[in-house]
Structure formats: C-alpha cells, structure tokens
Design a protein around this motif. Structure first.
Motif, PDB file in Angstrom:
ATOM      1  N   THR A 240      10.241   6.196   0.483  1.00  0.00           N
ATOM      2  CA  THR A 240       8.929   6.553   1.012  1.00  0.00           C
ATOM      3  C   THR A 240       8.516   7.898   0.431  1.00  0.00           C
ATOM      4  N   ILE A 241       7.210   8.030   0.225  1.00  0.00           N
ATOM      5  CA  ILE A 241       6.664   9.290  -0.276  1.00  0.00           C
ATOM      6  C   ILE A 241       5.416   9.636   0.537  1.00  0.00           C
ATOM      7  N   ASP A 242       5.129  10.905   0.613  1.00  0.00           N
ATOM      8  CA  ASP A 242       3.905  11.356   1.262  1.00  0.00           C
ATOM      9  C   ASP A 242       2.756  11.285   0.275  1.00  0.00           C
ATOM     10  N   SER A 243       1.584  10.962   0.787  1.00  0.00           N
ATOM     11  CA  SER A 243       0.382  10.934  -0.041  1.00  0.00           C
ATOM     12  C   SER A 243      -0.796  11.355   0.831  1.00  0.00           C
ATOM     13  N   PRO A 244      -1.937  11.626   0.225  1.00  0.00           N
ATOM     14  CA  PRO A 244      -3.122  11.957   1.016  1.00  0.00           C
ATOM     15  C   PRO A 244      -3.576  10.803   1.918  1.00  0.00           C
ATOM     16  N   MET A 245      -3.065   9.604   1.662  1.00  0.00           N
ATOM     17  CA  MET A 245      -3.404   8.435   2.477  1.00  0.00           C
ATOM     18  C   MET A 245      -2.335   8.149   3.516  1.00  0.00           C
ATOM     19  N   GLY A 246      -1.397   9.047   3.672  1.00  0.00           N
ATOM     20  CA  GLY A 246      -0.284   8.814   4.587  1.00  0.00           C
ATOM     21  C   GLY A 246       0.958   8.404   3.800  1.00  0.00           C
ATOM     22  N   THR A 247       1.970   8.013   4.515  1.00  0.00           N
ATOM     23  CA  THR A 247       3.228   7.630   3.882  1.00  0.00           C
ATOM     24  C   THR A 247       3.058   6.340   3.088  1.00  0.00           C
ATOM     25  N   LEU A 248       3.554   6.347   1.862  1.00  0.00           N
ATOM     26  CA  LEU A 248       3.603   5.143   1.028  1.00  0.00           C
ATOM     27  C   LEU A 248       5.051   4.698   0.918  1.00  0.00           C
ATOM     28  N   THR A 249       5.261   3.402   1.014  1.00  0.00           N
ATOM     29  CA  THR A 249       6.582   2.832   0.784  1.00  0.00           C
ATOM     30  C   THR A 249       6.570   2.202  -0.595  1.00  0.00           C
ATOM     31  N   LEU A 250       7.458   2.665  -1.451  1.00  0.00           N
ATOM     32  CA  LEU A 250       7.597   2.121  -2.801  1.00  0.00           C
ATOM     33  C   LEU A 250       8.811   1.212  -2.824  1.00  0.00           C
ATOM     34  N   VAL A 251       8.655   0.038  -3.414  1.00  0.00           N
ATOM     35  CA  VAL A 251       9.735  -0.937  -3.502  1.00  0.00           C
ATOM     36  C   VAL A 251       9.981  -1.227  -4.971  1.00  0.00           C
ATOM     37  N   ALA A 252      11.248  -1.346  -5.333  1.00  0.00           N
ATOM     38  CA  ALA A 252      11.612  -1.707  -6.704  1.00  0.00           C
ATOM     39  C   ALA A 252      12.503  -2.942  -6.668  1.00  0.00           C
ATOM     40  N   THR A 253      12.313  -3.785  -7.656  1.00  0.00           N
ATOM     41  CA  THR A 253      13.176  -4.943  -7.865  1.00  0.00           C
ATOM     42  C   THR A 253      13.880  -4.725  -9.186  1.00  0.00           C
ATOM     43  N   ASP A 254      15.195  -4.626  -9.129  1.00  0.00           N
ATOM     44  CA  ASP A 254      15.992  -4.346 -10.327  1.00  0.00           C
ATOM     45  C   ASP A 254      15.470  -3.121 -11.075  1.00  0.00           C
ATOM     46  N   GLY A 255      15.081  -2.097 -10.326  1.00  0.00           N
ATOM     47  CA  GLY A 255      14.653  -0.834 -10.914  1.00  0.00           C
ATOM     48  C   GLY A 255      13.222  -0.786 -11.385  1.00  0.00           C
ATOM     49  N   VAL A 256      12.447  -1.859 -11.159  1.00  0.00           N
ATOM     50  CA  VAL A 256      11.055  -1.918 -11.610  1.00  0.00           C
ATOM     51  C   VAL A 256      10.151  -1.981 -10.380  1.00  0.00           C
ATOM     52  N   LEU A 257       9.090  -1.178 -10.361  1.00  0.00           N
ATOM     53  CA  LEU A 257       8.189  -1.114  -9.213  1.00  0.00           C
ATOM     54  C   LEU A 257       7.628  -2.494  -8.883  1.00  0.00           C
ATOM     55  N   SER A 258       7.837  -2.933  -7.639  1.00  0.00           N
ATOM     56  CA  SER A 258       7.353  -4.249  -7.221  1.00  0.00           C
ATOM     57  C   SER A 258       6.526  -4.190  -5.940  1.00  0.00           C
ATOM     58  N   GLY A 259       6.391  -3.001  -5.356  1.00  0.00           N
ATOM     59  CA  GLY A 259       5.578  -2.888  -4.152  1.00  0.00           C
ATOM     60  C   GLY A 259       5.163  -1.455  -3.889  1.00  0.00           C
ATOM     61  N   THR A 260       3.941  -1.303  -3.418  1.00  0.00           N
ATOM     62  CA  THR A 260       3.418  -0.025  -2.948  1.00  0.00           C
ATOM     63  C   THR A 260       2.652  -0.347  -1.676  1.00  0.00           C
ATOM     64  N   TYR A 261       3.201   0.065  -0.560  1.00  0.00           N
ATOM     65  CA  TYR A 261       2.623  -0.308   0.728  1.00  0.00           C
ATOM     66  C   TYR A 261       2.255   0.920   1.543  1.00  0.00           C
ATOM     67  N   MET A 262       1.103   0.818   2.203  1.00  0.00           N
ATOM     68  CA  MET A 262       0.599   1.884   3.056  1.00  0.00           C
ATOM     69  C   MET A 262       0.975   1.597   4.508  1.00  0.00           C
ATOM     70  N   GLN A 263       0.852   2.603   5.356  1.00  0.00           N
ATOM     71  CA  GLN A 263       1.043   2.385   6.781  1.00  0.00           C
ATOM     72  C   GLN A 263       0.005   1.369   7.247  1.00  0.00           C
ATOM     73  N   ASP A 264       0.411   0.468   8.116  1.00  0.00           N
ATOM     74  CA  ASP A 264      -0.474  -0.583   8.646  1.00  0.00           C
ATOM     75  C   ASP A 264      -1.044  -1.471   7.545  1.00  0.00           C
ATOM     76  N   HIS A 265      -0.301  -1.671   6.500  1.00  0.00           N
ATOM     77  CA  HIS A 265      -0.701  -2.476   5.348  1.00  0.00           C
ATOM     78  C   HIS A 265      -0.774  -3.948   5.757  1.00  0.00           C
ATOM     79  N   ARG A 266      -1.931  -4.557   5.543  1.00  0.00           N
ATOM     80  CA  ARG A 266      -2.044  -5.999   5.777  1.00  0.00           C
ATOM     81  C   ARG A 266      -1.316  -6.732   4.662  1.00  0.00           C
ATOM     82  N   HIS A 267      -0.748  -7.841   4.961  1.00  0.00           N
ATOM     83  CA  HIS A 267      -0.048  -8.687   3.989  1.00  0.00           C
ATOM     84  C   HIS A 267       1.244  -8.049   3.473  1.00  0.00           C
ATOM     85  N   MET A 268       1.781  -7.100   4.220  1.00  0.00           N
ATOM     86  CA  MET A 268       3.036  -6.477   3.802  1.00  0.00           C
ATOM     87  C   MET A 268       4.196  -7.391   4.181  1.00  0.00           C
ATOM     88  N   PRO A 269       5.121  -7.596   3.265  1.00  0.00           N
ATOM     89  CA  PRO A 269       6.303  -8.388   3.604  1.00  0.00           C
ATOM     90  C   PRO A 269       7.134  -7.685   4.677  1.00  0.00           C
TER      91      PRO A 269
END
Length: 165
Positions: free
Chosen positions: A6-35
């Motif tokens: 997780t990282i802080d951003s001006p939009m609130g906390t972002l969750t970054l997800v990687a699959t095998d070391g490659v960025l596969s997700g960037t999710y915001m708080q209360d993100h619709r359609h988040m796995p």
C-alpha cells in the motif's frame, strides 16, 4: 505468485498488486469491482519501487506517461479496451462512443463502459479519461470525486498555456 503493498496518495491509500513481479492491480479505498483482498497475496515492502516512484511523480505533476510493465487479466475484449485506454493522451478525454469506434466496435458502447469499469490498473491505465457523451463524468471505480481529481490534475493550468485569464 501475487504480492501487494500500500502507498499513500492524494486520493487516499492505494493498494498495488503484482503478479510474478509485474503490476496487475491498482486499487483505491472503496474501489468498486475490486477482487477479494485475500487474492492479493502477502503484503511486502519491496518490489514496488518503480510503480511507487512513477505514481508519486504523476501525482506531483512530473509524469505524463507510465512506463511500467503491466499484467492485465481479462477477456480479449476487455484487454482491447484497456490497451486503447493507454493511447488516450494525458490531459485529454474521449467518450465511451469514441472509444468504441476506436476499437472498431461502434455499437459496443455499453460493453466498452463495462470493460472500462473493470480496469484493474486504475490511474496507470487511464480509465478516468473516458467521459459521457454529454461531457459529464460517469462511473469510475474510485468514485466521481476521484475521477474529477485526476482530470483536474491533468488539466493544464492557464499560465502553463501562456494564458493569463
């Protein structure tokens, strides 16, 4: 293997997800359609330095394009839409109809909207640059206030354009 941070951003906390070391997700708080976050893998403190740096630069107005490798998982149609999103220039918007026409499926406006909404790598794959036919903001997985924030961030200030008023 999937990992996240997780990282802080001006939009609130972002969750970054990687699959095998490659960025596969960037999710915001209360993100619709988040796995389910249980699918994100273990939380780690390293491996996301490049994504964190580029996102920080973007939010500071110092980066207009991302050069991150991404791993987009979705249907063939969704991946076509997500690829097309990456061609929308910084500071510009297109309508869902224009995006549908761009991919050669002008009748698929609703499907384009659904694919846009399912974009797993928000901000980096700029789904926020797609607006309604009347110019109004419509749907965004992080909410319309965040979409407006991102569009405002990308809008050139008048002084940058050589205009005073």
């Amino acid at each position: 293997m999937r990992t996240h941070t997780t990282i802080d951003s001006p939009m609130g906390t972002l969750t970054l997800v990687a699959t095998d070391g490659v960025l596969s997700g960037t999710y915001m708080q209360d993100h619709r359609h988040m796995p389910d976050p249980a699918t994100f893998g273990p939380k780690v403190i390293s491996g996301f330095e490049e994504a964190t740096e580029q996102l920080t630069q973007y939010f500071a107005g110092q980066r207009k394009t991302f050069t991150l490798r991404t791993h987009l998982t979705g249907s063939h149609f969704q991946r076509r839409i997500w690829q097309a999103l990456t061609t929308i220039p910084y500071g510009h918007t297109v309508t869902y109809a224009e995006l549908a026409a761009e991919i050669g499926s002008p009748e698929a406006v609703r499907a384009v909207g659904a694919a846009n909404g399912a974009n797993p790598i928000a901000v980096v794959v700029p789904c926020h640059r797609v607006i309604g036919a009347d110019g109004n903001l419509t749907g965004f997985s992080g909410g319309l206030a965040r979409k407006q924030f991102l569009l405002d961030l990308e809008r050139p200030a008048p002084w940058r354009q050589g205009q005073l008023f």
